[in-house]
Write a protein that holds these residues in place. Structure first.
Motif, PDB file in Angstrom:
ATOM      1  N   LYS A  50      52.911  31.599 -25.146  1.00 49.22           N
ATOM      2  CA  LYS A  50      53.951  32.577 -24.808  1.00 49.22           C
ATOM      3  C   LYS A  50      55.343  31.942 -24.835  1.00 49.22           C
ATOM      4  O   LYS A  50      56.341  32.559 -25.246  1.00 49.22           O
ATOM      5  CB  LYS A  50      53.692  33.164 -23.416  1.00 49.22           C
ATOM      6  CG  LYS A  50      52.523  34.134 -23.345  1.00 49.22           C
ATOM      7  CD  LYS A  50      52.381  34.664 -21.918  1.00 49.22           C
ATOM      8  CE  LYS A  50      51.226  35.649 -21.816  1.00 49.22           C
ATOM      9  NZ  LYS A  50      51.085  36.168 -20.424  1.00 49.22           N
ATOM     10  N   GLU A  51      55.440  30.707 -24.364  1.00 53.38           N
ATOM     11  CA  GLU A  51      56.741  30.030 -24.262  1.00 53.38           C
ATOM     12  C   GLU A  51      57.205  29.421 -25.590  1.00 53.38           C
ATOM     13  O   GLU A  51      58.354  29.027 -25.740  1.00 53.38           O
ATOM     14  CB  GLU A  51      56.649  28.924 -23.200  1.00 53.38           C
ATOM     15  CG  GLU A  51      56.406  29.475 -21.791  1.00 53.38           C
ATOM     16  CD  GLU A  51      56.100  28.359 -20.795  1.00 53.38           C
ATOM     17  OE1 GLU A  51      55.903  27.206 -21.245  1.00 53.38           O
ATOM     18  OE2 GLU A  51      56.054  28.647 -19.569  1.00 53.38           O
ATOM     19  N   ALA A  52      56.331  29.313 -26.546  1.00 47.69           N
ATOM     20  CA  ALA A  52      56.679  28.682 -27.831  1.00 47.69           C
ATOM     21  C   ALA A  52      57.669  29.542 -28.608  1.00 47.69           C
ATOM     22  O   ALA A  52      57.621  30.777 -28.565  1.00 47.69           O
ATOM     23  CB  ALA A  52      55.422  28.464 -28.645  1.00 47.69           C
ATOM     24  N   LEU A 109      57.969  27.088 -34.055  1.00 50.72           N
ATOM     25  CA  LEU A 109      56.742  26.336 -33.757  1.00 50.72           C
ATOM     26  C   LEU A 109      55.510  27.135 -34.161  1.00 50.72           C
ATOM     27  O   LEU A 109      54.546  26.597 -34.733  1.00 50.72           O
ATOM     28  CB  LEU A 109      56.688  25.992 -32.262  1.00 50.72           C
ATOM     29  CG  LEU A 109      55.457  25.208 -31.787  1.00 50.72           C
ATOM     30  CD1 LEU A 109      55.311  23.897 -32.556  1.00 50.72           C
ATOM     31  CD2 LEU A 109      55.516  24.967 -30.279  1.00 50.72           C
ATOM     32  N   LEU A 110      55.519  28.428 -33.857  1.00 52.80           N
ATOM     33  CA  LEU A 110      54.353  29.270 -34.180  1.00 52.80           C
ATOM     34  C   LEU A 110      54.157  29.390 -35.684  1.00 52.80           C
ATOM     35  O   LEU A 110      53.023  29.342 -36.183  1.00 52.80           O
ATOM     36  CB  LEU A 110      54.517  30.663 -33.565  1.00 52.80           C
ATOM     37  CG  LEU A 110      54.465  30.723 -32.022  1.00 52.80           C
ATOM     38  CD1 LEU A 110      54.803  32.123 -31.536  1.00 52.80           C
ATOM     39  CD2 LEU A 110      53.094  30.305 -31.516  1.00 52.80           C
ATOM     40  N   THR A 111      55.280  29.539 -36.443  1.00 54.95           N
ATOM     41  CA  THR A 111      55.141  29.644 -37.895  1.00 54.95           C
ATOM     42  C   THR A 111      54.726  28.322 -38.515  1.00 54.95           C
ATOM     43  O   THR A 111      54.037  28.306 -39.539  1.00 54.95           O
ATOM     44  CB  THR A 111      56.457  30.124 -38.527  1.00 54.95           C
ATOM     45  OG1 THR A 111      57.536  29.254 -38.108  1.00 54.95           O
ATOM     46  CG2 THR A 111      56.768  31.563 -38.124  1.00 54.95           C
ATOM     47  N   ASP A 112      55.142  27.203 -37.910  1.00 54.14           N
ATOM     48  CA  ASP A 112      54.691  25.904 -38.411  1.00 54.14           C
ATOM     49  C   ASP A 112      53.170  25.764 -38.276  1.00 54.14           C
ATOM     50  O   ASP A 112      52.523  25.134 -39.127  1.00 54.14           O
ATOM     51  CB  ASP A 112      55.382  24.773 -37.643  1.00 54.14           C
ATOM     52  CG  ASP A 112      56.862  24.640 -37.993  1.00 54.14           C
ATOM     53  OD1 ASP A 112      57.261  25.216 -39.038  1.00 54.14           O
ATOM     54  OD2 ASP A 112      57.596  24.004 -37.218  1.00 54.14           O
ATOM     55  N   LYS A 145      51.583  35.279 -39.710  1.00 50.00           N
ATOM     56  CA  LYS A 145      50.860  35.325 -38.435  1.00 50.00           C
ATOM     57  C   LYS A 145      51.716  34.800 -37.290  1.00 50.00           C
ATOM     58  O   LYS A 145      51.609  35.272 -36.144  1.00 50.00           O
ATOM     59  CB  LYS A 145      49.569  34.516 -38.550  1.00 50.00           C
ATOM     60  CG  LYS A 145      48.522  35.190 -39.435  1.00 50.00           C
ATOM     61  CD  LYS A 145      47.202  34.436 -39.415  1.00 50.00           C
ATOM     62  CE  LYS A 145      46.157  35.165 -40.269  1.00 50.00           C
ATOM     63  NZ  LYS A 145      44.858  34.462 -40.288  1.00 50.00           N
ATOM     64  N   GLY A 146      52.578  33.790 -37.594  1.00 52.80           N
ATOM     65  CA  GLY A 146      53.468  33.288 -36.541  1.00 52.80           C
ATOM     66  C   GLY A 146      54.387  34.363 -36.035  1.00 52.80           C
ATOM     67  O   GLY A 146      54.622  34.488 -34.825  1.00 52.80           O
ATOM     68  N   ASN A 147      54.952  35.202 -36.935  1.00 50.11           N
ATOM     69  CA  ASN A 147      55.817  36.305 -36.523  1.00 50.11           C
ATOM     70  C   ASN A 147      55.048  37.339 -35.698  1.00 50.11           C
ATOM     71  O   ASN A 147      55.589  37.910 -34.738  1.00 50.11           O
ATOM     72  CB  ASN A 147      56.418  36.978 -37.763  1.00 50.11           C
ATOM     73  CG  ASN A 147      57.468  36.107 -38.426  1.00 50.11           C
ATOM     74  OD1 ASN A 147      58.010  35.182 -37.800  1.00 50.11           O
ATOM     75  ND2 ASN A 147      57.745  36.374 -39.708  1.00 50.11           N
ATOM     76  N   LEU A 148      53.754  37.599 -36.056  1.00 49.03           N
ATOM     77  CA  LEU A 148      52.952  38.567 -35.302  1.00 49.03           C
ATOM     78  C   LEU A 148      52.764  38.121 -33.851  1.00 49.03           C
ATOM     79  O   LEU A 148      52.895  38.917 -32.913  1.00 49.03           O
ATOM     80  CB  LEU A 148      51.571  38.754 -35.952  1.00 49.03           C
ATOM     81  CG  LEU A 148      51.499  39.613 -37.211  1.00 49.03           C
ATOM     82  CD1 LEU A 148      50.093  39.574 -37.803  1.00 49.03           C
ATOM     83  CD2 LEU A 148      51.878  41.053 -36.890  1.00 49.03           C
ATOM     84  N   VAL A 149      52.437  36.841 -33.677  1.00 47.45           N
ATOM     85  CA  VAL A 149      52.208  36.330 -32.324  1.00 47.45           C
ATOM     86  C   VAL A 149      53.518  36.334 -31.535  1.00 47.45           C
ATOM     87  O   VAL A 149      53.549  36.741 -30.367  1.00 47.45           O
ATOM     88  CB  VAL A 149      51.602  34.915 -32.385  1.00 47.45           C
ATOM     89  CG1 VAL A 149      51.493  34.311 -30.980  1.00 47.45           C
ATOM     90  CG2 VAL A 149      50.243  34.944 -33.052  1.00 47.45           C
TER      91      VAL A 149
END
Length: 616
Positions: free
Chosen positions: A584-586, A590-593, A599-603
């Motif tokens: 949640k804090e990321a 970082l998520l897209t990496d 999928k990083g944008n979805l999360v």
């Protein structure tokens, strides 16, 4: 056969009956080929045979017998016992189709004392009275070997198979064998034991076989004392050892009473369907039981217990060579024996004997049942279904039984289970699980109604076979709510039973009917054990389903709610960032990496819905 022909047949038979004498005797029914199909006995021939042709005869099997009769013959005798004995001998001779059948498929061994010059004593299954005197049969092989052992140890009859003759002994044809050197035989074949002494030993052995052990013991003791007084100490010591062995043997026997000298005891035990009967016979001589045997009889015409006993008593007494003057029976007998009297004991040692006979008959019945069920397990299941049908007075056999149970914790994750037993065995492919949909909170009654309604509505719709019996895991309350759905709403006629528990949460009674009543059922019976197994099985099934559902709920992650994110993506994120909190804090980078742009944008968008979508 036409109606006219049947009327002619009955007129012919009734004419024979009208001319019958009113005296004791035996009658024989014959079929169209002249074969005897039934042999009966009567205290009054005319009265007994005429009863077969009365209009009020309502037993189906008797009607079938009467329809087969084409001729009647009879013999008159002087006494009731002669009628019994004549019937017995004619049944043995002709083996009529409709008479009681003695199921004596197994040949039990007997002990024979041969008629040789030096008699031998041994066990045999072949009876030929020309060769010797037979004692038995012995249904318990161990008991027979005990008798043979005491005879061999005490009286030492010869064990060889040589046809020893007086002339051969005089000519010195024989030699001592190993049995003599082992002290198992006293070598009468070479004159080391006199012929008179050997015959005396055989006489005493016969007394043991007859059961007269107490009289023989007293005689040996007196003879021992007499030899001691005459200073024949070796002979006295030999008699003492014989007396001690005999006393030890008697101590192992069932001693009833020293006041009972010579008595026959008969009892009868029926099977559940009254197709077979087990008649136990006990013979008591000098206060000691020396014979106990159970015969199995198959009913052919729904004969009464008295009919069966009257058939069995003369036959069994003849087999065992009994001449007891007193015959103990469990109920009044209309017939009389010429040289013996029937007696029904009310108390004391003779009452104990009758109870012992009944116990042996029941044990034999139990053993036969278990033996049959081992060979055919389906027989046990059928017996239990019939027993349950009789207990609940059901119109048909309860082949398919269904049982329900609920499971929840304070109303959460509420589920129910339905198990199905077919032929008293679990049919697991028919088990069903139910998530409770319409009930909120811990309401077991409403949950039970929902499940029962859903199950039987669907079965009606799909036209699948309905159960023969419904069992609820609970008492009167559970039964009532199920009945409201099954009978009042769905208009189904399915019997409903309940298994109630005591304060210790142990099943203690079976309920049935409306209003529910307790059904008399022993808690240690096989049927009760099967019913509690059904209850335990449905409880296990519902609890297991509830635990599985609760476990899945506990393991549910917030990541599972993100559309487009599957288990592999979820596991990868948890592997890299260790917890949902850190995910949640990321930031988006970082998520897209880790997951890639899409999928990083979805999360990131799921956890930050108010922020504008990142530029692609």
């Amino acid at each position: 056969m036409t109606k006219e022909e049947n009327e002619q047949r009955l007129a012919y038979l009734k004419n024979i009956v009208l001319n019958m004498p009113e005296v004791p005797g035996s009658y024989q029914f014959k079929d169209e080929t002249g074969t005897i199909i039934y042999v009966g006995k009567a205290k009054n021939l005319k009265r007994r045979v005429s009863s077969y042709f009365l209009k009020e005869v309502d037993r189906f099997k008797t009607k079938v017998l009467v329809s087969k009769i084409r001729d009647i013959s009879y013999f008159t005798v002087k006494t009731e016992e002669d009628a019994l004995l004549l019937e017995n001998s004619l049944i043995k001779k002709y083996n009529p189709k409709y008479n009681v059948l003695l199921k004596d498929g197994k040949t039990y061994p007997s002990i024979v004392v041969t008629k040789e010059y030096l008699p031998r004593i041994f066990k045999t299954r072949n009876i030929n009275k020309k060769n010797g005197t037979y004692y038995g049969p012995f249904p318990h092989i161990s008991a027979m070997y005990n008798v043979l052992d005491i005879i061999n140890r005490v009286f030492k009859p010869r064990r060889c198979h040589f046809p020893i003759t007086r002339e051969g002994i005089a000519a010195g044809k024989y030699k001592t064998c190993l049995e003599y050197h082992l002290h198992n035989c006293m070598a009468p074949c070479v004159g080391k034991q006199s012929y008179e002494d050997y015959q005396e030993n055989i006489r005493q052995a016969r007394e043991v076989l007859k059961g007269n052990t107490r009289e023989l013991g007293d005689w040996l003791y007196k003879l021992m004392e007499k030899n001691a007084e005459m200073l024949r100490f070796e002979q006295a010591e030999a008699l003492k050892q014989r007396y001690i062995l005999l006393r030890e043997f008697v101590a192992k026997s069932e001693v009833v009473s020293h006041t009972i000298t010579d008595v026959d005891v008969f009892s009868i035990t029926d099977d559940e369907l009254r197709k077979h009967a087990f008649i136990n016979y006990i013979h008591v001589t000098n206060g000691t039981i020396n014979q106990s045997f159970t015969y199995e009889y198959k009913r052919k015409l729904d004969e009464t217990d008295e009919d069966l006993l009257l058939t069995a008593i003369p036959e069994i007494r003849e087999r065992f060579g009994s001449h007891a003057k007193e015959v103990i029976v469990p109920f009044e007998m209309d017939w009389k024996l010429k040289d013996a009297e029937f007696f029904i004991p009310q108390r004391g040692d003779k009452k104990h004997l009758l109870e012992l006979s009944e116990m042996n008959g029941k044990q034999y019945k139990f053993d036969r049942l278990k033996q049959a069920e081992k060979l055919n397990p389906e027989q046990k299941h059928t017996r239990l279904m019939k027993e349950l049908q009789n207990k609940l007075k059901l119109s048909k056999l309860p082949y398919q039984i269904e049982c329900f149970d609920n499971s929840n914790i304070s109303g959460t994750d509420a589920v129910a289970g339905c198990i199905v037993y077919k032929g008293m065995k679990p049919s697991r492919k028919d088990y069903r699980k139910y998530n409770i949909k319409t009930v909120s909170g811990p309401d077991d009654y409403a949950s039970m109604q929902e499940v029962v309604r859903r199950r039987y509505s669907r079965m009606i719709e799909e036209q699948t076979p309905l159960p023969d019996l419904i069992i609820t895991d609970g008492g009167k309350g559970q039964m009532e709510v199920v009945r409201e759905v099954v009978e009042d709403e769905l208009k189904l006629s399915i019997p409903i039973a309940g298994l109630a528990k005591d304060d210790r949460h142990r099943t203690n009674e079976l309920l049935f009917g409306f209003p529910p009543r307790v059904i008399g059922l022993k808690t240690d019976s096989e049927l009760f054990h099967v019913l509690t197994q059904i209850q335990d099985e449905v409880h296990r099934y519902a609890i297991t389903f509830h635990r599985d559902k609760r476990s899945k709920h506990a393991l549910h992650s917030e990541l599972d709610d993100i559309k487009g994110i599957g288990p592999k993506t979820r596991d990868l994120l948890l592997q890299k960032l260790k917890s949902v909190k850190k995910i949640k804090e990321a930031d988006n980078q970082l998520l897209t990496d880790i997951l890639g742009t899409s999928k990083g944008n979805l999360v990131y968008a799921h956890f930050h819905p108010t922020e504008p979508a990142p530029a692609v």
